[in-house]
Design an enzyme around this catalytic site. Structure first.
Site, PDB file in Angstrom:
ATOM      1  N   ASP A 161       0.860  -1.298   0.101  1.00 41.04           N
ATOM      2  CA  ASP A 161       0.111   0.154   0.016  1.00 41.04           C
ATOM      3  C   ASP A 161       0.754   1.269   0.102  1.00 41.04           C
ATOM      4  O   ASP A 161       2.224   1.076   0.137  1.00 41.04           O
ATOM      5  CB  ASP A 161      -0.893  -0.079   1.118  1.00 41.04           C
TER       6      ASP A 161
ATOM      7  N   ASN B 142      -7.263  -3.176  14.447  1.00 43.91           N
ATOM      8  CA  ASN B 142      -8.606  -3.230  14.090  1.00 43.91           C
ATOM      9  C   ASN B 142      -8.719  -4.354  13.170  1.00 43.91           C
ATOM     10  O   ASN B 142      -9.873  -4.651  12.599  1.00 43.91           O
ATOM     11  CB  ASN B 142      -9.150  -2.127  13.623  1.00 43.91           C
TER      12      ASN B 142
ATOM     13  N   HIS C  11      -6.932  -4.758  10.086  1.00 40.91           N
ATOM     14  CA  HIS C  11      -6.894  -4.709   8.847  1.00 40.91           C
ATOM     15  C   HIS C  11      -5.363  -5.447   8.392  1.00 40.91           C
ATOM     16  O   HIS C  11      -4.652  -5.632   9.134  1.00 40.91           O
ATOM     17  CB  HIS C  11      -6.850  -3.266   8.536  1.00 40.91           C
TER      18      HIS C  11
ATOM     19  N   GLU D 275      -9.587  -2.129   5.449  1.00 36.97           N
ATOM     20  CA  GLU D 275     -10.109  -1.778   6.872  1.00 36.97           C
ATOM     21  C   GLU D 275     -11.294  -2.581   7.033  1.00 36.97           C
ATOM     22  O   GLU D 275     -11.881  -3.467   6.105  1.00 36.97           O
ATOM     23  CB  GLU D 275     -10.507  -0.326   6.638  1.00 36.97           C
TER      24      GLU D 275
HETATM   25  P1  PGA Z   1       2.524  -1.719  12.519  1.00 35.92           P
HETATM   26  O1  PGA Z   1       0.864  -1.701  11.746  1.00 35.92           O
HETATM   27  O2  PGA Z   1       3.085  -2.736  12.078  1.00 35.92           O
HETATM   28  O3  PGA Z   1       2.945  -0.343  12.643  1.00 35.92           O
HETATM   29  O4  PGA Z   1       1.652  -2.059  13.931  1.00 35.92           O
HETATM   30  C1  PGA Z   1       0.738  -3.086  11.380  1.00 35.92           C
HETATM   31  C2  PGA Z   1      -0.382  -2.850  10.384  1.00 35.92           C
HETATM   32  O5  PGA Z   1      -0.892  -1.737  10.427  1.00 35.92           O
HETATM   33  O6  PGA Z   1      -0.492  -3.766   9.369  1.00 35.92           O
END
Ligand code: PGA
Length: 251
Positions: free
Chosen positions: A67, A136, A138, A143
Site C-alpha cells: 500500500d 482493528n 486490517h 479496513e
Molecule cells: P504496525 O502496523 O506494524 O505499525 O503495528 C501494522 C499494520 O497496520 O498492518
C-alpha cells in the site's frame, strides 16, 4: 494456519528473516510482498544484516508493497516509498527497477489501481507476502468491512489506523486520510503469507484472529481461507490467547 510462538520482537524478526532467506535460497528470482509499519522494521534490519554479513543477494528479487498513502510526495518522510528506501532498499542490492509501490500522487487514481493489478498479474504471483495486522484487524489498508473480492483500490483510512500511524508523522492532522492498497483478493493470491504480530497492542487482534471466526468486520480473518499462512507471534501479542509457553502449531 501455522502458528509459531516466539519470545519477543527480536525473535519474531529473526524467524521471519530466516523464512525469507530460505525462500531466496530456493529461488533467487523470488517475488516478495513487502509491508510497512513498526512490525517489519526488525525483520528488515535482519535482512540487511544477512545481505552484508552472509551475502544474501536480492539482485534478481522483485518486490511489491502492499500500500501507499495518497497525496504525499513520493519523497515525503511519511511516504511508504521513503519508508522502504530508508529501512531496506538502500542497504541491500535490490534493483530499484524491481520494486513496485503504488504511486502516491497518480494523475488518475483508478488507473493507478488498475495498473498495479496488471503489474502483479504480469510479474506475479507473489511467492511470499509479509503482513502486519492492524489493531482493528486490517491487512494492508483493507479496513473492517472490506470486500473479500477486492483488488487494488482506494480506501479511506479508519480513525484508529490514522491514530496508530500518527507516530510516523509530526501530527495526527498530517496523516493522510486516504491510501491505495492491494485488495484482499490480491493479497490472498500470494503463494505463501507470513503474518507478524508483536506486542501487547496486538493482543486483542491476535486473540480475535485465532478464534478462527471469519468475518468481513475483521479482514485478517480471511487468512483462514488461505492454505499457506504462517503467523509468527510473540508472547505479548499472544497473551490473551493462552498463558502457555513453547512453540505451538495449529493447522
Ligand atoms: P504496525 O502496523 O506494524 O505499525 O503495528 C501494522 C499494520 O497496520 O498492518
Amino acid at each position: 494456519m501455522e502458528v509459531i510462538l516466539v519470545e519477543n520482537y527480536s525473535e519474531m524478526s529473526e524467524h521471519a528473516a530466516r523464512l525469507i532467506e530460505e525462500q531466496i535460497n530456493q529461488n533467487d528470482h523470488s517475488i516478495l510482498g513487502l509491508a510497512t509499519g513498526s512490525t517489519p522494521l526488525g525483520l528488515y534490519e535482519k535482512l540487511i544484516e544477512g545481505h552484508k554479513k552472509r551475502g544474501v543477494s536480492y539482485k534478481h528479487i522483485q518486490s511489491f508493497n502492499l500500500d501507499e498513502y495518497l497525496g504525499l510526495d513520493q519523497d515525503h518522510p511519511g511516504s511508504y516509498y521513503t519508508f522502504m528506501y530508508e529501512n531496506l532498499f538502500k542497504d541491500i542490492d535490490i534493483s530499484m527497477e524491481h520494486i513496485q509501490i503504488p504511486h502516491s500522487q497518480p494523475r488518475l487514481v483508478e488507473e493507478e489501481c488498475k495498473r498495479y493489478d496488471q503489474v502483479i498479474e504480469r510479474i506475479g504471483p507473489i511467492d511470499l507476502q509479509i503482513l502486519g495486522i492492524g489493531s482493528n484487524g486490517h491487512i494492508g489498508f483493507n479496513e473492517p468491512g472490506s470486500d473479500l473480492n477486492s483488488t487494488t483500490h482506494v480506501v479511506e483510512l479508519a480513525a484508529s489506523t490514522r491514530n496508530d500511524n500518527a507516530h510516523f508523522f509530526e501530527s495526527l492532522e498530517e496523516v493522510p486520510t486516504h491510501a491505495i492498497t492491494m485488495g484482499l483478493q490480491s493479497i490472498l493470491k500470494s503463494k505463501r503469507i507470513l503474518l507478524l504480530a508483536s506486542g501487547e497492542r496486538k493482543a486483542e487482534a491476535v486473540k480475535r484472529l485465532l478464534s478462527a471466526h471469519v468475518s468481513e468486520m475483521f479482514p485478517a480473518s480471511h487468512l483462514w481461507n488461505h492454505d499457506n499462512v504462517t503467523l509468527i507471534v510473540d508472547q505479548e501479542a499472544y497473551k490473551l490467547v493462552s498463558q502457555k509457553g513453547s512453540e505451538e502449531v495449529a493447522r
